[in-house]
Design an enzyme around this catalytic site. Structure first.
Site, PDB file in Angstrom:
ATOM      1  N   HIS A 138       0.972  -1.253   0.014  1.00  0.00           N
ATOM      2  CA  HIS A 138       0.018  -0.013  -0.007  1.00  0.00           C
ATOM      3  C   HIS A 138       0.723   1.299  -0.096  1.00  0.00           C
ATOM      4  CE1 HIS A 138       1.011  -0.247   4.325  1.00  0.00           C
ATOM      5  NE2 HIS A 138       0.666   1.101   4.387  1.00  0.00           N
TER       6      HIS A 138
HETATM    7  N1  UDP Z   1      -4.326  -5.558   8.426  1.00  0.00           N
HETATM    8  C1  UDP Z   1      -5.821  -5.777   8.452  1.00  0.00           C
HETATM    9  N2  UDP Z   1      -6.198  -6.401   7.216  1.00  0.00           N
HETATM   10  C2  UDP Z   1      -5.532  -6.448   6.104  1.00  0.00           C
HETATM   11  C3  UDP Z   1      -4.540  -5.937   6.154  1.00  0.00           C
HETATM   12  C4  UDP Z   1      -3.719  -5.511   7.309  1.00  0.00           C
HETATM   13  O1  UDP Z   1      -6.431  -5.971   9.644  1.00  0.00           O
HETATM   14  O2  UDP Z   1      -6.475  -7.035   4.996  1.00  0.00           O
HETATM   15  C5  UDP Z   1      -3.759  -4.906   9.582  1.00  0.00           C
HETATM   16  C6  UDP Z   1      -2.429  -5.800  10.071  1.00  0.00           C
HETATM   17  O3  UDP Z   1      -2.911  -6.994  10.884  1.00  0.00           O
HETATM   18  C7  UDP Z   1      -1.951  -4.841  10.907  1.00  0.00           C
HETATM   19  C8  UDP Z   1      -2.323  -3.513  10.222  1.00  0.00           C
HETATM   20  O4  UDP Z   1      -3.338  -3.838   9.448  1.00  0.00           O
HETATM   21  O5  UDP Z   1      -2.330  -4.748  12.217  1.00  0.00           O
HETATM   22  C9  UDP Z   1      -1.139  -3.000   9.305  1.00  0.00           C
HETATM   23  O6  UDP Z   1      -1.822  -1.522   8.565  1.00  0.00           O
HETATM   24  P1  UDP Z   1      -1.190  -1.109   7.296  1.00  0.00           P
HETATM   25  O7  UDP Z   1      -0.379  -2.231   6.693  1.00  0.00           O
HETATM   26  O8  UDP Z   1      -2.365  -0.597   6.848  1.00  0.00           O
HETATM   27  O9  UDP Z   1      -0.305   0.040   7.815  1.00  0.00           O
HETATM   28  P2  UDP Z   1       1.359   0.031   8.333  1.00  0.00           P
HETATM   29  O10 UDP Z   1       1.501  -0.810   9.504  1.00  0.00           O
HETATM   30  O11 UDP Z   1       2.010   0.023   7.178  1.00  0.00           O
HETATM   31  O12 UDP Z   1       1.456   1.505   8.747  1.00  0.00           O
END
Ligand code: UDP
Length: 368
Positions: free
Chosen positions: A206
């Site tokens: 993403h």
């Molecule tokens: N996550 C979720 N559903 C999905 C993909 C990810 O609940 O389909 C959760 C994952 O378990 C983690 C969080 O989203 O706890 C991570 O968020 P994201 O990847 O959007 O952001 P980042 O961590 O890169 O800031």
């Protein structure tokens, strides 16, 4: 009357971290009134709504409804909305989590009103100074009164950067608290039809750097297709990636099962029985490491080097992805190596620190 503590939830990755603190507060002595404030950065039910129920959180007490627009528009509008709330309903402290625009906006608004700002997940650095997330995390750390770091090395780096030792506390990894709380329920869920334990991989992408430029995104789609020749892959697609694929006219990679974004429990249930994960998510790198799941990070740097040091995470270019997947499939599974402070007790440590902050002189001195 108990002092209010406002927990600022802006986007999906904030919720598992705030949930660790929320539950620790609910289960401990009553010394403050936690209030959930949702800025609105992620607002669609699949990216946010479902997570409240999954994580055992109530609906937000305050919903600002600020979403969309450029970084400046989102940050500015969120700041104004936060300031409006806190001028009439003043919390003793505000907790912001992670590195999203809504967290920066809330930190700025609170700090300028003289409200104590606590940064949950402080001190992460990837060194990519032009990335929006890196700018936000450095800016939030710079103005926070209290810096809750996920591990000792990160806390030490913050002190080296010049933050007062008293402001920095290694409380542990809040994501791990939430994972441990929900792991049994996630394991009890049935896998989607056609998937077997250890017989598939998970993909998530993403970041702007991966999905906003057509040449990078097509390289990643080709890489995921090539990797899927070694192992069936499931890709719960982030709305940003889906929208960019559509706008560039790209079709989903062959051999990959695309799903909408999943709720926290459903995603954890998929992750905990996968053979590996390929991702650019910060949170997923940590979740995989805590599960002992090999992780390939499709970026040139990570703000979570502890996951690499633990032997669970490896950076990969799109060109390398299929080869790395094949290598993981040939190698024996690694035992989970416990990481200090990734022990399910981060919420407890945050609560204990908070109690001393809110009840002590320290609180008044800090925001004076
Ligand atoms: N996550 C979720 N559903 C999905 C993909 C990810 O609940 O389909 C959760 C994952 O378990 C983690 C969080 O989203 O706890 C991570 O968020 P994201 O990847 O959007 O952001 P980042 O961590 O890169 O800031």
């Amino acid at each position: 009357m108990l002092p209010e503590l406002h927990l600022v939830a802006a986007a999906r990755p904030n919720l598992p971290k705030l949930a660790a603190l929320w539950h620790a507060l609910a289960e401990g002595p009553e010394f403050c009134k936690p209030v959930l404030l949702h800025t609105g950065q992620h607002e669609d039910p699949a990216m946010f709504g479902v997570h409240f129920a999954d994580l055992g959180l109530p609906a937000p007490d305050i919903a600002l409804g600020i979403s969309g627009g450029s970084h400046a528009v989102l940050t500015g509008r969120s700041m104004i909305a936060c300031e409006t709330v806190w001028k009439s309903r003043r919390p003793a402290a505000v907790v912001v989590a992670g590195d999203v625009d809504g967290a920066l906006a809330a930190a700025l608004a609170a700090r300028k009103l003289g409200i104590m700002v606590i940064h949950l997940e402080a001190g992460l650095r990837s060194g990519e100074r032009n990335l929006p997330e890196e700018i936000n995390r450095r800016a939030i750390d710079a103005i926070s009164d209290v810096l809750w770091a996920p591990d000792e090395a990160t806390a030490a780096r913050l002190r080296q950067e010049g933050h007062a030792a008293a402001a920095v506390r290694a409380v542990g990894n809040a994501m791990v608290d939430t994972q441990l709380r929900h792991l049994a329920a996630a394991r009890a869920k049935r896998l989607p039809r056609g998937l077997t334990r250890g017989g598939y991989g998970v993909v998530t992408l993403h970041r702007a750097g991966n999905v906003d430029k057509p040449e990078r995104l097509i390289a990643l789609l080709d890489a995921v297709s090539a990797a899927a020749r070694h192992l069936p892959l499931v890709w719960p697609i982030h709305p940003r990636a889906a929208a960019q694929m559509k706008s560039f006219g790209f079709v989903p990679p062959i051999g990959v099962r695309i799903t909408p974004p999943l709720g926290y429990l459903e995603f954890l249930s998929l992750l905990c029985r996968a053979r590996l994960v390929a991702t650019d998510s910060g949170g997923v790198q940590e979740e995989a490491t805590a599960l002992g799941l090999p992780c390939l990070t499709l970026r040139s740097a990570t703000e979570r080097p502890i996951t690499i040091a633990a032997g669970m995470n490896r950076l990969a270019t799109p060109e390398e992805l299929a080869l790395r997947v094949a290598e993981i499939l040939k190698a024996p599974s690694l035992p989970v190596r416990p990481i200090p402070l990734w022990d399910g007790r981060a919420g407890l440590r945050m609560r204990e620190h908070l109690q001393t902050l809110l009840e002590g002189e320290e609180c008044r001195a800090m925001v004076a």
